[in-house]
Design an enzyme around this catalytic site. Structure first.
Site, short mmCIF file in Angstrom:
data_model
loop_
_atom_site.label_atom_id
_atom_site.label_comp_id
_atom_site.label_asym_id
_atom_site.label_seq_id
_atom_site.Cartn_x
_atom_site.Cartn_y
_atom_site.Cartn_z
N ASP A 182 44.38 -41.73 9.30
CA ASP A 182 44.50 -42.26 8.32
C ASP A 182 44.43 -42.16 6.58
O ASP A 182 43.57 -42.66 6.45
CB ASP A 182 43.91 -43.66 8.55
N LEU A 183 45.12 -40.94 6.23
CA LEU A 183 44.80 -39.89 5.20
C LEU A 183 45.30 -41.05 4.20
O LEU A 183 46.89 -41.24 3.97
CB LEU A 183 45.58 -38.89 5.66
#
Length: 256
Positions: A182-183
């Site tokens: 979940d960058l």
């Protein structure tokens, strides 16, 4: 770093052995932290994150504060997203202790920390089993004075040098084979010295060296997030040139 865990009824707690004593139940209770005047702030979606001063009983370690700021920790309660949250809320399916979210994130973050990568040191994780499901929490060290990239872009923005530093930081993780699921701008922190940190390694994975396509996919995920927030935020200091600077930092970074 090493971890140790204890069990009491439905509760399992994993913690850093550097603590002066095992975590108390109330460390995971926002209401009790408030009652003891330890809470310094809140954040995250739906108030799922609580910032608090390190309890005296913890002995001051782990948690390196600055000279002007006493050490703080971050308590995060795991919450589901999407449509499944309507049915399960904050509950997850029990598939064994080692498969629980805080157990996996604590150990993975500890691995990153031991490798010298810029992540907050994990402190403790808690699982409360509720029949076939469980709820979960994780405590990590708060990076002193750090603000998320999201906060910065919603204000005055960041310099080209900072964008390059963000790219170089991501490259360090990629070169070590670490993929962040979940960058986004909320999971990238910038401290007062300009150092970049990446947080929230829930479901993080180590990818084999033979596979490289995930690197570009990871970068493109971040780019989509930045462009989406440009569309929905009233103030968002971001342009294509910003991401170009990030890529320049990424390409210019050398493995350490």
């Amino acid at each position: 770093m090493e971890g140790r865990h204890w069990r009491e009824g439905r509760v399992r707690v994993l913690h850093d052995t550097a603590l002066a004593q095992p975590p108390a139940h109330w460390w995971f209770d926002p209401a009790e932290l408030e009652r003891r005047s330890l809470v310094t702030g809140r954040g995250g979606g739906r108030g799922s994150v609580v910032f608090f001063r390190v309890p005296d009983a913890a002995g001051g370690r782990p948690g390196e504060g600055s000279r002007d700021e006493p050490p703080q920790w971050v308590l995060r309660h795991y919450l589901r997203g999407g449509t499944i949250a309507r049915a399960l809320g904050d509950r997850y399916l029990w598939q064994g202790l080692q498969e629980t979210r805080p157990w996996q994130e604590w150990h993975y973050t500890a691995r990153l920390y031991d490798e010298g990568l810029p992540v907050p040191r994990p402190v403790a994780g808690r699982v409360v089993r509720l029949g076939p499901t469980y709820t979960a929490d994780l405590i990590t060290v708060r990076v002193p004075g750090a603000r998320s990239l999201d906060e910065n872009l919603g204000g005055q923005g960041v310099s080209e040098a900072t964008w390059r530093a963000v790219g170089a930081c991501i490259r360090r993780f990629h070169d070590a084979g670490h993929w962040h699921p979940d960058l986004n701008s909320r999971n990238i922190l910038i401290d007062p010295k300009g150092e970049v940190w990446i947080i929230d390694w829930d479901r993080g994975e180590h990818r084999p060296e033979s596979a490289t396509d995930w690197r570009q996919a990871n970068l493109q995920r971040l780019k989509r997030d930045l462009e989406k927030r440009l569309r929905i935020r009233e103030r968002w200091v971001y342009s294509e040139a910003c991401f170009s600077a990030l890529l320049a930092g990424y390409e210019g970074a050398r493995p350490r």
